[in-house]
Design a protein around this motif. Structure first.
Motif, PDB file in Angstrom:
ATOM      1  N   LEU A   1       0.830  -1.204   0.000  1.00  0.00           N
ATOM      2  CA  LEU A   1       0.000   0.000   0.000  1.00  0.00           C
ATOM      3  C   LEU A   1       0.861   1.249   0.000  1.00  0.00           C
ATOM      4  N   LEU A   2       1.916   1.242   0.781  1.00  0.00           N
ATOM      5  CA  LEU A   2       2.826   2.388   0.806  1.00  0.00           C
ATOM      6  C   LEU A   2       3.492   2.590  -0.549  1.00  0.00           C
ATOM      7  N   LEU A   3       3.850   1.476  -1.184  1.00  0.00           N
ATOM      8  CA  LEU A   3       4.465   1.559  -2.499  1.00  0.00           C
ATOM      9  C   LEU A   3       3.474   2.119  -3.515  1.00  0.00           C
ATOM     10  N   LEU A   4       2.214   1.679  -3.433  1.00  0.00           N
ATOM     11  CA  LEU A   4       1.189   2.178  -4.349  1.00  0.00           C
ATOM     12  C   LEU A   4       0.953   3.663  -4.142  1.00  0.00           C
ATOM     13  N   ILE A   5       0.893   4.092  -2.881  1.00  0.00           N
ATOM     14  CA  ILE A   5       0.697   5.511  -2.593  1.00  0.00           C
ATOM     15  C   ILE A   5       1.849   6.343  -3.134  1.00  0.00           C
ATOM     16  N   ALA A   6       3.066   5.841  -2.941  1.00  0.00           N
ATOM     17  CA  ALA A   6       4.238   6.562  -3.450  1.00  0.00           C
ATOM     18  C   ALA A   6       4.218   6.631  -4.969  1.00  0.00           C
ATOM     19  N   LEU A   7       3.790   5.534  -5.604  1.00  0.00           N
ATOM     20  CA  LEU A   7       3.726   5.505  -7.065  1.00  0.00           C
ATOM     21  C   LEU A   7       2.711   6.519  -7.579  1.00  0.00           C
ATOM     22  N   ILE A   8       1.524   6.553  -6.948  1.00  0.00           N
ATOM     23  CA  ILE A   8       0.492   7.492  -7.370  1.00  0.00           C
ATOM     24  C   ILE A   8       0.946   8.926  -7.150  1.00  0.00           C
ATOM     25  N   ALA A   9       1.591   9.173  -6.018  1.00  0.00           N
ATOM     26  CA  ALA A   9       2.086  10.526  -5.732  1.00  0.00           C
ATOM     27  C   ALA A   9       3.114  10.951  -6.778  1.00  0.00           C
ATOM     28  N   GLY A  10       4.023  10.040  -7.104  1.00  0.00           N
ATOM     29  CA  GLY A  10       5.019  10.370  -8.122  1.00  0.00           C
ATOM     30  C   GLY A  10       4.384  10.608  -9.477  1.00  0.00           C
ATOM     31  N   CYS A  11       3.391   9.795  -9.800  1.00  0.00           N
ATOM     32  CA  CYS A  11       2.704   9.979 -11.080  1.00  0.00           C
ATOM     33  C   CYS A  11       1.911  11.285 -11.101  1.00  0.00           C
ATOM     34  N   SER A  12       1.399  11.693  -9.959  1.00  0.00           N
ATOM     35  CA  SER A  12       0.660  12.949  -9.909  1.00  0.00           C
ATOM     36  C   SER A  12       1.561  14.124 -10.241  1.00  0.00           C
ATOM     37  N   VAL A  13       2.810  14.062  -9.777  1.00  0.00           N
ATOM     38  CA  VAL A  13       3.770  15.115 -10.109  1.00  0.00           C
ATOM     39  C   VAL A  13       4.049  15.109 -11.609  1.00  0.00           C
ATOM     40  N   LEU A  14       4.275  13.934 -12.170  1.00  0.00           N
ATOM     41  CA  LEU A  14       4.518  13.831 -13.609  1.00  0.00           C
ATOM     42  C   LEU A  14       3.290  14.258 -14.405  1.00  0.00           C
ATOM     43  N   ALA A  15       2.120  13.897 -13.894  1.00  0.00           N
ATOM     44  CA  ALA A  15       0.882  14.268 -14.572  1.00  0.00           C
ATOM     45  C   ALA A  15       0.714  15.776 -14.615  1.00  0.00           C
ATOM     46  N   GLU A  16       1.024  16.447 -13.516  1.00  0.00           N
ATOM     47  CA  GLU A  16       0.902  17.908 -13.470  1.00  0.00           C
ATOM     48  C   GLU A  16       1.829  18.560 -14.495  1.00  0.00           C
ATOM     49  N   ARG A  17       3.017  18.036 -14.638  1.00  0.00           N
ATOM     50  CA  ARG A  17       3.963  18.576 -15.625  1.00  0.00           C
ATOM     51  C   ARG A  17       3.448  18.359 -17.039  1.00  0.00           C
ATOM     52  N   ARG A  18       2.907  17.173 -17.287  1.00  0.00           N
ATOM     53  CA  ARG A  18       2.396  16.882 -18.625  1.00  0.00           C
ATOM     54  C   ARG A  18       1.187  17.749 -18.937  1.00  0.00           C
ATOM     55  N   GLU A  19       0.331  17.964 -17.954  1.00  0.00           N
ATOM     56  CA  GLU A  19      -0.836  18.824 -18.154  1.00  0.00           C
ATOM     57  C   GLU A  19      -0.424  20.259 -18.431  1.00  0.00           C
ATOM     58  N   ALA A  20       0.605  20.725 -17.742  1.00  0.00           N
ATOM     59  CA  ALA A  20       1.091  22.086 -17.977  1.00  0.00           C
ATOM     60  C   ALA A  20       1.596  22.231 -19.413  1.00  0.00           C
ATOM     61  N   THR A  21       2.279  21.204 -19.904  1.00  0.00           N
ATOM     62  CA  THR A  21       2.748  21.226 -21.289  1.00  0.00           C
ATOM     63  C   THR A  21       1.579  21.224 -22.260  1.00  0.00           C
ATOM     64  N   ALA A  22       0.562  20.422 -21.970  1.00  0.00           N
ATOM     65  CA  ALA A  22      -0.626  20.369 -22.833  1.00  0.00           C
ATOM     66  C   ALA A  22      -1.325  21.718 -22.884  1.00  0.00           C
ATOM     67  N   ARG A  23      -1.456  22.361 -21.731  1.00  0.00           N
ATOM     68  CA  ARG A  23      -2.130  23.659 -21.681  1.00  0.00           C
ATOM     69  C   ARG A  23      -1.371  24.718 -22.486  1.00  0.00           C
TER      70      ARG A  23
END
Length: 325
Positions: free
Chosen positions: A9-31
């Motif tokens: 569960l901790l690993l999954l939470i860390a993975l989602i958190a890391g992906c959220s950071v990457l997702a925010e960067r990708r969304e900023a590029t899209a915008r």
């Protein structure tokens, strides 16, 4: 709870958190890569993105699932703006239009109904001074166009559906909609898709929608597929598609009595996304002034691969409504 489960569960939470950071960067590029191309209209605090050009009878364009108004501005609007005032909208949660109040956010599983989306766009259209429009809807946007006509039959000059959803379908939806439209999937899987989906996945998805034809050159770059990979857009699309069928069941009961305006139905016989036999072939028998144009061998994107027939259907709808000779 065992230590192994806690660690997972901790690993999954860390993975989602890391992906959220990457997702925010990708969304900023899209915008930044695909900024708004039109104007914003405030409808009771909900921001609606509209592209307006041309002169003549009002013509409203409503895009399909997972898309945005750029689907129409790629080529079709250039040929329409010479004889219509064209108004293309982003639907709620897509492109640059906000979701309606009470929708969106983690934990939500509800999608705006076609009627709710149509009502929002009707208010935005009123702000633009739109009167008795011809309303064109592609795919899911076809359901919104029909809802527009059902909601304002006297104020709608004509309807045109392009590979439009109109009737209940058998079987299950694609699993992706179920996942991205669910509370758990929206919180866990959606950030992973936004962060990690390769650009080639966009090309594959577009090619699948166009099949058996091929996308026009330059279409993928123009449409802004990265906008559709944003977390909020993925959730909105999944929730709206996932919850669509019960609304269609309710809508079809009123086609015969409320869709009294001219209705032009354009549908490809090779459309396996919205099959003609389930939707168009039935709709033409339900609405009293419906006319069906069958496009042999054409898939789900007739406004790109059978443009002449689509333009003719729009002109025919205008003529039948008394807006053009």
């Amino acid at each position: 709870m065992s230590l192994a489960i806690k660690a997972m569960l901790l690993l999954l939470i860390a993975l989602i958190a890391g992906c959220s950071v990457l997702a925010e960067r990708r969304e900023a590029t899209a915008r930044s890569s695909y900024p708004p191309v039109g104007q914003f209209i405030d409808v009771g605090g909900t921001r609606v993105h509209a592209w307006v050009q041309g002169a003549g009878p009002d013509l409203v364009l409503i895009h399909g699932a997972g898309g945005n108004l750029r689907d129409f501005t790629f080529a079709l609007t250039d040929q329409l703006a010479g004889r219509y005032r064209v108004i293309a909208f982003d639907r709620p949660g897509h492109g640059w239009t906000d979701r309606l109040p009470g929708y969106g956010g983690l934990g939500n599983t509800r999608g705006e109904s076609p009627a709710e989306q149509a009502a929002l766009l009707q208010k935005a259209a009123a702000e633009l001074g739109v009167t008795r429009p011809i309303v064109v809807g592609h795919s899911y946007g076809g359901a919104v166009a029909l809802a527009w006509g059902l909601g304002q039959p006297e104020q709608t000059a004509a309807l045109v559906t392009l590979g439009g959803v109109s009737n209940p379908w058998p079987g299950e939806l694609d699993r992706l909609y179920k996942v991205t439209g669910s509370a758990l999937g929206g919180a866990t899987v959606v950030p992973l898709i936004t962060a990690l989906a390769p650009e080639a996945r966009i090309d594959t998805a577009v090619a699948s929608v166009f099949g058996p034809q091929k996308p026009p050159e330059g279409y993928v770059d123009h449409i802004g597929g990265e906008l559709s990979l944003r977390r909020e857009a993925l959730r909105a699309n999944g929730q709206q598609v996932r919850s669509l069928r019960p609304h269609i069941v309710e809508m079809e009961q009123h086609y015969a009595t409320r869709l009294t305006m001219p209705l032009e139905i354009v549908h490809g016989t090779a459309d396996d996304t919205v099959p003609i036999e389930i939707h168009a072939e039935k709709l033409v028998t339900q609405a009293p002034r419906a006319r069906l144009t069958r496009l042999p061998g054409i898939g789900h994107m007739p406004h790109h691969v059978a443009k002449a027939e689509v333009l003719a259907a729009i002109d025919r709808a205008a003529a039948r409504a008394g807006l053009r000779r």
